[in-house]
Design a protein around this motif. Structure first.
Motif, PDB file in Angstrom:
ATOM      1  N   LEU A 148      -2.190   4.662  -1.447  1.00  0.00           N
ATOM      2  CA  LEU A 148      -1.805   4.463  -0.055  1.00  0.00           C
ATOM      3  C   LEU A 148      -2.940   3.822   0.733  1.00  0.00           C
ATOM      4  CD1 LEU A 148       0.164   4.851   2.309  1.00  0.00           C
ATOM      5  CD2 LEU A 148      -0.819   7.132   2.640  1.00  0.00           C
ATOM      6  N   LEU A 149      -4.141   4.365   0.609  1.00  0.00           N
ATOM      7  CA  LEU A 149      -5.274   3.798   1.335  1.00  0.00           C
ATOM      8  C   LEU A 149      -5.597   2.393   0.844  1.00  0.00           C
ATOM      9  CD1 LEU A 149      -7.639   6.909   1.609  1.00  0.00           C
ATOM     10  CD2 LEU A 149      -6.119   5.954   3.346  1.00  0.00           C
ATOM     11  N   GLY A 150      -5.387   2.153  -0.431  1.00  0.00           N
ATOM     12  CA  GLY A 150      -5.623   0.817  -0.960  1.00  0.00           C
ATOM     13  C   GLY A 150      -4.718  -0.222  -0.328  1.00  0.00           C
ATOM     14  N   CYS A 151      -3.511   0.210   0.096  1.00  0.00           N
ATOM     15  CA  CYS A 151      -2.606  -0.717   0.769  1.00  0.00           C
ATOM     16  C   CYS A 151      -3.162  -1.171   2.119  1.00  0.00           C
ATOM     17  CB  CYS A 151      -1.239  -0.057   0.978  1.00  0.00           C
ATOM     18  SG  CYS A 151      -0.285   0.186  -0.539  1.00  0.00           S
ATOM     19  N   TYR A 152      -4.131  -0.459   2.649  1.00  0.00           N
ATOM     20  CA  TYR A 152      -4.745  -0.839   3.919  1.00  0.00           C
ATOM     21  C   TYR A 152      -6.222  -1.189   3.758  1.00  0.00           C
ATOM     22  CZ  TYR A 152      -0.632  -0.031   6.685  1.00  0.00           C
ATOM     23  OH  TYR A 152       0.624  -0.148   7.225  1.00  0.00           O
ATOM     24  N   GLY A 153      -6.601  -1.521   2.530  1.00  0.00           N
ATOM     25  CA  GLY A 153      -7.955  -1.999   2.286  1.00  0.00           C
ATOM     26  C   GLY A 153      -9.022  -0.935   2.439  1.00  0.00           C
ATOM     27  N   ILE A 154      -8.662   0.334   2.228  1.00  0.00           N
ATOM     28  CA  ILE A 154      -9.611   1.438   2.358  1.00  0.00           C
ATOM     29  C   ILE A 154      -9.857   2.038   0.977  1.00  0.00           C
ATOM     30  CG2 ILE A 154     -10.059   3.691   3.413  1.00  0.00           C
ATOM     31  CD1 ILE A 154      -8.064   2.902   5.626  1.00  0.00           C
TER      32      ILE A 154
END
Length: 904
Positions: A689-695
């Motif tokens: 999930l965080l990877g979807c927002y570059g985190i």
């Protein structure tokens, strides 16, 4: 994704049409077959041809079955109803490509041009996205310009292709900034129009009008008539032949003229029948003064919900129940449908209150100050019309220069923040909200309790440019400045007084309000006679206001023999007007400062409420009895001026954002969830999930044995950190919960043994290995979905101080680049980020970027109930999120989504 054959409750909604009336949108049902047939047969031949590419007088049984029996996943259909009739149908059918669906609409001839197609498209797009569909296609005949326009103006990037006499349209339905802006603009126009119907009716009927002096029905009818309402007024009472000198009617249906606004003052057990009668008679809006609904326990709540449902099914908006009334001082309307015995004087203040009692106080306070109103509305139980609706109307109302609201709740916080921020850039918005009362919902709304941290409400209002005050008196103190004076362009102030002590008191108070005392003249000699004194004052005021560093002026005087305060005010106002700068007066020793204005009007100087029908130009000097009140009010206006004049930043275009992927992941996690509890994401879900927002979160590996720990460290790479997984200890070096910079296997084994011994008193919590991050400052980022305030993002420096001293900063998504910068700099301890006591400054752009990503994630996905990054380690060359936690909740509990719907 919804389960086959089921649909979420929030798919059903009341909506506001372009003309301000309402309709009810819901998924279609097999029970609608007869209504769909009736809808089809009422359509013109041309409308049927444009929908089906051929004419058919009726639908076959097979067609009705297909149209009304859907699975709510691959095939979804919505109807919009008015009463028992269907007035619009929209549907999509998934194609062979599972990411794509064909969409089609059919709107009743009688309701075309009212925005039904756009509303159906918005709701179908939300349902489709939840079911994994990303593109819509539509086949439209070239002559069907209305439907082509619906797609073209929706804000999507539409591809057109002409083939075999048909226009084929294809577009992605993921929300874009443009599509959101289009939706908000349409919502604004529709809701402003619905309020215009209530506040500017062409005709009024009082149902429950009485001949009994002192009754609610008697007073409402008398106030409407005596207030000079410009349209026809009718009284309805089946037991009276005459009311207030007019013929009485037995029911609203007997009134020969159309009725725009019905004022209902019958006993509560008769209200529902009256609402039905009004709906059948074509009434456009309702004001319900009757109490005994959700403000009463037991069956009152059910009666209130039934009232609103019935009214909206006929397209009517509702003010109330338990409303004090509505007022419009526009001379072309002159509506006093309230319990206020006299029409307020005309002015530039729009006034909203939920509580009838507070509404009475506000009206009285405005009257004492001779402060004119443009319009006023008491929402009572706020079953339908809310402060959001009122702000939508006042944004476009040229007679309203400032808006004042007394709020007990914020039903749709995302929407409130969005509207207030937009409105505040044009007109001052004042909100009184008592901390003693706390944020609460009016009677009859779903029970919700706030989880927001202390200070979140103030932060949301401040970010939106709202001037927050505590009491009704403070509300009026500030209102009389923003309505009657120009907004200052800076914080420089000139102080004038004929008392050195009083001048110094006022100057000290100004400094406490962050005002810059550029000039202090506390030696005014006013004993030489009025003519000499006035001339001297004019020269002094003119000189001070000509100073570029002076942005406002305060005059405070003690009584002087032979000099009337009424004579001073015109001079002060003339000088302020000539300079285009605000001026404020404080007359010590006067019992009633409003008396100054009364005397001034008698002398022909200032006209806060003109009797010639012209708009009040606000030319009045705000008068105060207390220097503290005067400076406090001016300080609030100056802070608002700073907010309005500053750059507000932009909503940054962030790279590496996959909103579609995040939505799909959350949809799969919450698939079939119906409870109201929270579900914590596991490590893999969280990372995706965080990877979807570059985190990115620094990887960590839990272990049971020392051998597993060494293997984990080898895979991550030395050096590593050893931590406990216990939430309250994992960052505590002082309690032995963390060991850093372990560079080899023997050191790791020894560290594990020692840590387990130290943590034994805490119940032997589990341990994990994590890659070492560069040294830096530790921060905390938290985001929640609060039931009463909506999304809240919080930032602070890690450690006990952030909680013990409440050293947090809060913001409401969406955040602009400047909002993120402010959020970072607000905590007192944040000075450590910019170089402190010899420490190097950290990578500030990196933490601001992370805040923007968290805010975007929280804004776009209300299902995220809780997000916590603790700690985020920020160095001079970047940052690392060392620990993350995310909990998600039932999407039916969201307080907002990408669709227009009327909510609490």
């Amino acid at each position: 994704m919804v389960a086959d054959g089921l649909y979420p409750e929030y798919w059903e909604a009341d909506v506001v049409l372009r003309d301000g009336s309402t309709g009810h949108l819901r998924p279609i049902s097999p029970l609608d077959a007869d209504a769909v047939q009736a809808f089809h047969m009422s359509q013109s031949q041309n409308s049927i041809y444009l929908r089906f590419f051929t004419y058919k007088s009726s639908l076959s049984a097979k067609e009705l079955k297909r149209f009304t029996e859907v699975d709510h996943v691959g095939r979804v259909a919505f109807v919009v109803t008015r009463g028992q009739d269907i007035i619009g149908i929209g549907r999509y059918d998934r194609l062979d490509d599972p990411d794509e669906a064909e969409v089609a609409f059919n709107v009743s001839d009688a309701y075309q041009g009212r925005g039904l197609g756009s509303i159906l498209l918005e709701h179908l797009a939300v349902a489709a996205l939840e079911n994994g569909i990303r593109r819509f296609t539509a086949e439209v005949l070239p002559e069907n310009r209305k439907m082509i326009t619906v797609f073209a103006e929706a804000g999507y990037e539409v591809d057109r292709r002409f083939d075999d006499g048909v226009v084929e349209l294809t577009f992605n339905i993921d929300p874009t900034d443009k599509s959101r802006a289009v939706m908000e603009a349409r919502e604004h126009r529709a809701e402003a129009r619905s309020m215009q119907t209530l506040l500017t009716p062409s005709s009024v009927a009082v149902i429950g009008a009485s001949r009994s002096w002192g009754s609610v029905g008697y007073s409402l009818l008398e106030h409407i008539v005596n207030g000079g309402f410009t349209g026809p007024v009718a009284g309805v009472n089946p037991e009276a032949f005459e009311l207030n000198g007019m013929i009485a009617y037995g029911s609203v249906a007997e009134i020969p003229e159309p009725v725009d606004l019905a004022v209902i003052a019958v006993p509560y057990d008769q209200v529902l029948a009256v609402v039905e009668e009004c709906g059948r008679a074509g009434v456009k809006g309702l004001l319900v003064a009757t109490a005994g609904f959700a403000d009463d326990d037991g069956e009152g709540l059910a009666r209130q919900r039934a009232l609103v449902h019935s009214a909206r099914s006929y397209g009517m908006r509702v003010v109330g129940p338990a409303s004090l009334g509505i007022i419009n001082t526009d001379p072309t309307v002159r509506l006093n449908a309230s319990m206020a015995p006299e029409m307020p004087q005309r002015g530039g203040l729009g006034l909203f209150s939920q509580s009838a009692a507070i509404g009475v106080m506000l009206h009285a306070a405005a009257g004492r100050r001779s402060l004119g109103l443009s319009s006023a509305l008491s929402a009572g139980n706020r079953a339908d019309v809310s402060g959001n609706d009122a702000m939508q109307y006042w944004e476009d109302d040229p007679d309203t220069r400032a808006v004042a609201l007394y709020l007990e709740s914020i039903g749709n916080p995302r929407k409130f923040s969005r509207i207030a921020r937009r409105l505040s850039r044009m007109k001052p918005v004042l909100v009184a909200k008592s901390d003693v009362m706390g944020l609460q919902l009016p009677p009859g709304h779903a029970v919700r309790t706030t989880q927001a941290p202390s200070g979140a409400l103030d932060a949301m209002l401040r970010q939106s440019g709202v001037i927050r005050v505590e009491t009704t008196e403070q509300l009026m103190d500030v209102a009389q400045i923003v309505v009657g004076q120009p907004v200052p362009s800076g914080s420089g102030i000139a102080v004038f007084s004929n008392s050195l002590a009083l001048g110094k008191v006022l100057a000290d108070a100004a400094l406490a309000q962050e005002l810059d005392v550029v000039r202090l003249n506390a030696h005014l000699d006013l004993d030489a006679g009025q003519s000499v004194a006035l001339s001297a004052l004019k020269t002094a005021f003119t000189d001070a206001l000509a100073d570029p560093g002076v942005h406002s002026l305060i005059l405070t005087l003690i009584p002087v023999v032979g000099l009337s305060f009424e004579a001073v005010l015109p001079v002060l106002q003339e000088c302020g007007r000539a300079a285009g700068k605000p001026v404020v007066a404080c007359f010590a020793g006067v019992l009633d400062p409003a008396a100054q204005l009364e005397g001034l009007r008698a002398a022909g100087g200032i006209h806060p409420g003109r009797g010639d029908g012209a708009a009040d130009d606000g030319a009045s000097v705000p008068c105060f009895a207390s220097p503290g009140a005067a400076v406090s009010a001016l300080g609030a206006v100056v802070r608002y001026s700073r907010w309005r004049e500053r750059e507000h930043g932009v909503f940054a275009e962030l790279d590496n954002v996959d909103e579609e992927g995040a939505a799909a992941l959350l949809g799969s996690v919450l698939s079939g969830v119906r409870d109201v509890g929270l579900r914590r994401l596991d490590s893999g879900q969280l990372q995706r999930l965080l990877g979807c927002y570059g985190i990115k979160v620094l990887p960590s590996i839990p272990f049971d044995s020392a051998d597993e720990a060494v293997e984990a460290a080898e895979s991550l790479g030395w050096p590593v950190a050893l931590k406990t997984v216990e939430e309250n200890l994992r960052h505590r070096l002082d309690f032995g919960g963390v060991r850093l910079n372990i560079s080899d296997a023997p050191g790791l084994r020894a560290g594990i043994e020692a840590m387990r011994a130290e943590l034994r008193p805490f119940g032997n919590p589990g341990l994990e290995i994590q890659t070492m991050a560069p040294a830096g400052q530790a921060c905390v980022i938290r985001a929640i979905e609060d039931p009463l305030l909506g999304p809240v993002v919080s930032f602070g420096m890690a450690g006990d101080a952030v909680n013990l001293l409440d050293d947090w900063a809060h913001g409401t998504p969406p955040l602009t680049t400047l909002d993120a910068a402010d959020l970072l700099r607000t905590p007192r301890a944040s000075r450590r980020l910019f170089g402190y006591q010899g420490l190097p400054p950290v990578d500030v752009p990196a933490i601001e970027d992370l805040l923007l990503r968290v805010a975007l994630l929280k804004d776009r996905h209300p299902e995220i109930a809780l997000l916590r990054f603790n700690p985020v380690l920020v160095s001079a060359t970047g940052l690392a999120v060392l620990s993350a936690e995310i909990s998600v909740g039932n999407p039916q509990q969201r307080t907002d989504s990408a669709r227009r719907a009327m909510r609490d």
